[in-house]
Design an enzyme around this catalytic site. Structure first.
Site, PDB file in Angstrom:
ATOM      1  N   GLY A  52       7.572   5.936   7.506  1.00 34.02           N
ATOM      2  CA  GLY A  52       7.132   7.287   7.851  1.00 34.02           C
ATOM      3  C   GLY A  52       8.337   8.184   8.035  1.00 34.02           C
ATOM      4  N   GLN A  53       8.647   8.483   9.282  1.00 30.99           N
ATOM      5  CA  GLN A  53       9.751   9.370   9.639  1.00 30.99           C
ATOM      6  C   GLN A  53       9.628  10.704   8.913  1.00 30.99           C
ATOM      7  OE1 GLN A  53      12.988   6.382   8.897  1.00 30.99           O
ATOM      8  NE2 GLN A  53      13.443   6.816  11.055  1.00 30.99           N
ATOM      9  N   HIS A  54       8.426  11.281   9.019  1.00 32.06           N
ATOM     10  CA  HIS A  54       8.182  12.574   8.400  1.00 32.06           C
ATOM     11  C   HIS A  54       6.943  13.223   9.015  1.00 32.06           C
ATOM     12  CE1 HIS A  54       5.628   9.875   5.922  1.00 32.06           C
ATOM     13  NE2 HIS A  54       4.790  10.888   5.985  1.00 32.06           N
ATOM     14  N   ALA A  55       6.752  14.473   8.697  1.00 29.06           N
ATOM     15  CA  ALA A  55       5.533  15.210   9.014  1.00 29.06           C
ATOM     16  C   ALA A  55       5.036  15.814   7.703  1.00 29.06           C
ATOM     17  CB  ALA A  55       5.804  16.315  10.026  1.00 29.06           C
ATOM     18  N   LYS A 100       5.507  11.326  12.413  1.00 26.59           N
ATOM     19  CA  LYS A 100       5.053   9.958  12.594  1.00 26.59           C
ATOM     20  C   LYS A 100       6.129   8.960  12.199  1.00 26.59           C
ATOM     21  CE  LYS A 100       2.267  11.390   8.902  1.00 26.59           C
ATOM     22  NZ  LYS A 100       2.843  12.648   9.176  1.00 26.59           N
TER      23      LYS A 100
END
Length: 142
Positions: A52-55, A100
């Site tokens: 993830g590590q993104h929006a 997330k």
């Protein structure tokens, strides 16, 4: 907006019988509040991997660990919470603009993700500083 207004834990009904378990997830407002446009799953990640590590600017998601367990850190720029996905009947709904991180995958983890939009790289925010700047800009425009 409070973080607890941007995600929801959904418990799906088990329709199984003596033959085994059966969980059905229908979109378009039936079980989840969006029409399903894309499905993908994550497996083979170990407990040290962070996914993830993104929006996403517009995409809604539903995450279900159909096997094993994982954790999801959800963050709205001011609050964060960690959700343990540990039951195949449990779904985590995420509205747009929630950062997330998925991590701490068990060896047998299969994380199923349902999305409201087809993949579009331009609607992903992959840098947390950029995410915070966009949130600030959106709040100023509101």
């Amino acid at each position: 907006m409070k973080l607890q207004e941007q995600y929801k834990i959904i418990e799906f009904t088990d329709l199984g019988d003596e033959r085994g378990n059966l969980v059905v997830i229908e979109g378009d407002g039936m079980d989840i509040p969006f029409d399903i446009k894309r499905v993908f799953y994550i497996y083979g990640s170990d407990s040290e991997v962070i996914r993830g590590q993104h929006a996403n600017r517009e995409t809604e998601f539903l995450l279900v660990n159909v096997s094993g367990t994982s954790k999801v850190k959800v963050d709205n720029g001011t609050e964060s919470e960690i959700i343990l996905l540990n039951r195949p009947r449990m779904g985590l709904y995420l509205s747009p603009m929630v950062w997330k991180d998925m991590y701490d995958f068990s060896e047998d983890s299969v994380l199923l993700v349902l999305a409201s939009r087809h993949y579009d790289a331009s609607e992903y925010i992959r840098n947390y500083s950029d995410y915070l700047a966009e949130l600030k800009k959106r709040n100023c425009e509101a």
